[in-house]
Design a protein around this motif. Structure first.
Motif, PDB file in Angstrom:
ATOM      1  N   PRO A  65       0.830  -1.215   0.000  1.00 18.43           N
ATOM      2  CA  PRO A  65       0.000   0.000   0.000  1.00 18.43           C
ATOM      3  C   PRO A  65       0.857   1.254   0.000  1.00 18.43           C
ATOM      4  N   ASP A  66       0.241   2.374  -0.375  1.00 16.96           N
ATOM      5  CA  ASP A  66       0.934   3.661  -0.338  1.00 16.96           C
ATOM      6  C   ASP A  66       0.965   4.203   1.085  1.00 16.96           C
ATOM      7  N   GLU A  67       1.808   5.195   1.279  1.00 19.73           N
ATOM      8  CA  GLU A  67       1.893   5.861   2.573  1.00 19.73           C
ATOM      9  C   GLU A  67       1.319   7.265   2.441  1.00 19.73           C
ATOM     10  N   GLY A  68       0.566   7.706   3.445  1.00 18.92           N
ATOM     11  CA  GLY A  68       0.013   9.055   3.395  1.00 18.92           C
ATOM     12  C   GLY A  68      -1.084   9.254   4.416  1.00 18.92           C
ATOM     13  N   ALA A  69      -1.776  10.396   4.279  1.00 20.94           N
ATOM     14  CA  ALA A  69      -2.892  10.702   5.182  1.00 20.94           C
ATOM     15  C   ALA A  69      -4.068   9.799   4.868  1.00 20.94           C
ATOM     16  N   MET A  70      -4.802   9.388   5.922  1.00 18.00           N
ATOM     17  CA  MET A  70      -5.928   8.478   5.759  1.00 18.00           C
ATOM     18  C   MET A  70      -7.223   9.140   6.199  1.00 18.00           C
ATOM     19  N   ALA A  71      -8.327   8.527   5.793  1.00 21.21           N
ATOM     20  CA  ALA A  71      -9.641   9.073   6.136  1.00 21.21           C
ATOM     21  C   ALA A  71      -9.853   9.117   7.646  1.00 21.21           C
ATOM     22  N   CYS A  72      -9.194   8.210   8.372  1.00 25.94           N
ATOM     23  CA  CYS A  72      -9.349   8.159   9.826  1.00 25.94           C
ATOM     24  C   CYS A  72      -8.543   9.250  10.532  1.00 25.94           C
ATOM     25  N   GLY A  73      -7.729   9.980   9.768  1.00 27.78           N
ATOM     26  CA  GLY A  73      -6.936  11.059  10.360  1.00 27.78           C
ATOM     27  C   GLY A  73      -5.514  10.673  10.679  1.00 27.78           C
TER      28      GLY A  73
ATOM     29  N   GLY B 109       0.466   7.163   7.454  1.00 28.58           N
ATOM     30  CA  GLY B 109       1.382   6.042   7.381  1.00 28.58           C
ATOM     31  C   GLY B 109       1.022   5.115   6.247  1.00 28.58           C
ATOM     32  N   PRO B 110       1.656   3.946   6.162  1.00 27.61           N
ATOM     33  CA  PRO B 110       1.346   2.988   5.099  1.00 27.61           C
ATOM     34  C   PRO B 110      -0.027   2.358   5.329  1.00 27.61           C
ATOM     35  N   GLY B 111      -0.757   2.150   4.265  1.00 31.40           N
ATOM     36  CA  GLY B 111      -2.085   1.561   4.354  1.00 31.40           C
ATOM     37  C   GLY B 111      -3.052   2.131   3.328  1.00 31.40           C
ATOM     38  N   ARG B 112      -2.670   3.253   2.676  1.00 29.01           N
ATOM     39  CA  ARG B 112      -3.517   3.860   1.643  1.00 29.01           C
ATOM     40  C   ARG B 112      -3.549   2.982   0.393  1.00 29.01           C
ATOM     41  N   LEU B 113      -4.708   2.939  -0.256  1.00 32.17           N
ATOM     42  CA  LEU B 113      -4.800   2.233  -1.529  1.00 32.17           C
ATOM     43  C   LEU B 113      -3.878   2.911  -2.531  1.00 32.17           C
ATOM     44  N   PRO B 114      -3.086   2.142  -3.291  1.00 31.26           N
ATOM     45  CA  PRO B 114      -2.250   2.751  -4.333  1.00 31.26           C
ATOM     46  C   PRO B 114      -3.100   3.516  -5.342  1.00 31.26           C
TER      47      PRO B 114
END
Length: 410
Positions: free
Chosen positions: A149-157, A160-165
Motif C-alpha cells: 500500500p501507499d503511505e500518506g494521510a488516511m480518512a481516519c486522520g 502512514g502505510p495503508g492507503r490504496l495505491p
C-alpha cells in the motif's frame, strides 16, 4: 488486451470508491471486469454503480438462487484471467490466508484456479499488525501477489502505510499480472521504433519553436505494442506524461536529436513516426537571451533552416529500412487527399491521417483514416488508447502474415 477479463472483488472501506475508477481505467485499456461486491463494500458503493461501469451484473450473495443458477460461484471463480481484490481489507486477507469460505468473496477465492492479486487498503495500525504481516507472508508464499500500500494521510486522520495505491498504478500492475500469466503474444520478438511528442528548436537559452503535441497518441501506441509483446523503443520529445510500462524510452529535444536517436535504434521491424516534428529551426541559435530593441530600432528578423525529414529518411534507407514504415498526417483540410500525397512523397507504407483542426492535439480522442497502398480504412472517433490498440492489432496481423500486404522493398 481486448480479450482479457478480470474478476474484481470489492471489499469494504472508504477506498472502495476507487474500485469504480479502476473499472473505468481497465476498460480504457481493453480489460473487462466482472465484479463481486462484499456486504461491507456495499456500504460504500452500490451494485448499480458497479454494474453500470462494468456493463455486467454485479454479484453479491453466495446464497442467491438466481445467481447460482445463472453463474455458480465455482464458474464465477474461473471465468476470468485474473482475480483482483481491491480494496483488500484486513478481513479479506485473513480469510484468504486461512482458507475461510463463509461468503461469496472468500468462497470464490478458495475455488479459483486463476492467479490472484491483492490490493490492500486499511488503517496503518491494522496494516502493521503482526497478524496482517503473517497473513500477507502466507499469501505470498502460496503464490498470491500482494501490492504494497501507499503511505500518506488516511480518512481516519492517521498517517502512514495503508492507503490504496493510485488507480493508474493498480491498473499497471493488473496488466503486468495478465502479461505474466498469458501465453505467447503476436508481436513477441518484433522490435518497433516509435517517435512521439513535439520537438523544440531553440532560439536562445529560454525560447524555442515548438507545437501543441501532447505525445498522448504516440505514447498510447508504444504501450499497446508493448502489450502485444513487442520490444518498443520510444523516442520522445518533451512531454508532461509518464512513459508507458515496458518500453525503452529515449528522450530528445530537437529534430536532429530525434533523427540521430532513431538511426541509432535501428534495425527495427516497424517504424511509426507519430511525433510532431518541427519542419524548421532557427538558422542561428543565440547563446545568450535575445533582448528587445530600443524604441526606433528595427526588429530583428528570423531566418529559418529546414529540419531533417525523419519519416522520409527512414523510409528511403537502403540498409536497415524497417519492413513496415508508418507515418502520421496531421491536417486541417483535405485530409485523405493530402495523406495519399504524403505517403507517395515520403516513401512510407501506411499513413495514419487525422484532422487536427479541432481538439485532437492535446485532447484525449482521435478520428483517423488508415491509408495504405490499396485502400483507406475510416475508423470512428474513439479515445487515443482505443486507436492505439486497433493500430497495434492491425500491425500484428500484417507482420504476422507478410504476404497479406505488399510492403516497400528494403
Amino acid at each position: 488486451m481486448n480479450s482479457k477479463r478480470i474478476l474484481l472483488i470489492i471489499g469494504g472501506g472508504i477506498a472502495a470508491y476507487k474500485s469504480l475508477e479502476l473499472i473505468r481505467e481497465l476498460a480504457r485499456r481493453g480489460i473487462a471486469s466482472r465484479c463481486i461486491l462484499t456486504k461491507a463494500g456495499a456500504e460504500f458503493v452500490t451494485p448499480l454503480s458497479v454494474s453500470a461501469l462494468s456493463g455486467e451484473k454485479c454479484f453479491t450473495d453466495l446464497f442467491s438462487l438466481d445467481d447460482e443458477a445463472e453463474m455458480g460461484h465455482i464458474q464465477l471463480s474461473r471465468s476470468a484471467d485474473l482475480v483482483v481484490v481491491c480494496p483488500a481489507t484486513a478481513d479479506l486477507l485473513a480469510k484468504a490466508a486461512h482458507g475461510h469460505a463463509n461468503d461469496l468473496a472468500s468462497t470464490t477465492l478458495m475455488a479459483t484456479d486463476k492467479p490472484v492479486l491483492m490490493v490492500p487498503a486499511m488503517n496503518v495500525r491494522m496494516w502493521e499488525h503482526a497478524a496482517t504481516k503473517r497473513n500477507v507472508a502466507t499469501l505470498r508464499a502460496d503464490g498470491t501477489a500482494v501490492i504494497e500500500p501507499d503511505e500518506g494521510a488516511m480518512a481516519c486522520g492517521e498517517f502512514g502505510p495503508g492507503r490504496l495505491p493510485e488507480v493508474l498504478a493498480i491498473a499497471d500492475e493488473v496488466e503486468a499480472q495478465l502479461d505474466r500469466h498469458s501465453g505467447p503474444k503476436p508481436l513477441t520478438g518484433a522490435h518497433v521504433l516509435v517517435t512521439a511528442g513535439p520537438t523544440r528548436e531553440p532560439l536562445d537559452p529560454v525560447r524555442f519553436l515548438s507545437n501543441h503535441s501532447s505525445g498522448k497518441q504516440g505514447y498510447a501506441i508504444a504501450g499497446a505494442l508493448a502489450d502485444l509483446g513487442a520490444r518498443v523503443t520510444l523516442v520522445s520529445g518533451p512531454v508532461s506524461i509518464a512513459p508507458p510500462r515496458g518500453v525503452d524510452m529515449v528522450p530528445v529535444e530537437t529534430a536532429r536529436d530525434m533523427l540521430k536517436a532513431c538511426e541509432t535504434a535501428l534495425p527495427a521491424d516497424v517504424f511509426i513516426s507519430v511525433a510532431a516534428v518541427a519542419d524548421w529551426r532557427p538558422a542561428i541559435s543565440s547563446s545568450k537571451k535575445l533582448k528587445l530593441k530600443d524604441a526606433g530600432e528595427t526588429l530583428p528578423s528570423l531566418t529559418l533552416s529546414e529540419n531533417p525529414d525523419i519519416l522520409a529518411t527512414l523510409s528511403k534507407k537502403r540498409k536497415n529500412r524497417p519492413g513496415l514504415v508508418i507515418g502520421f498526417a496531421a491536417e486541417t483540410h483535405d485530409v485523405e487527399e493530402l495523406a495519399r500525397a504524403k505517403m507517395k512523397r515520403k516513401g512510407c507504407d501506411w499513413i495514419v491521417a487525422n484532422d487536427v483542426s479541432g481538439d485532437v492535439m492535446g485532447g484525449s480522442e482521435n478520428e483517423i483514416a488508415l491509408v495504405t497502398k490499396d485502400e483507406i480504412e475510416r475508423w470512428p472517433r474513439m479515445d487515443k488508447l482505443a486507436v492505439a490498440r486497433q493500430l497495434a492489432d492491425r500491425i500484428a496481423q500484417t507482420i504476422g502474415h507478410p504476404g497479406k500486404n505488399q510492403l516497400a522493398a528494403e
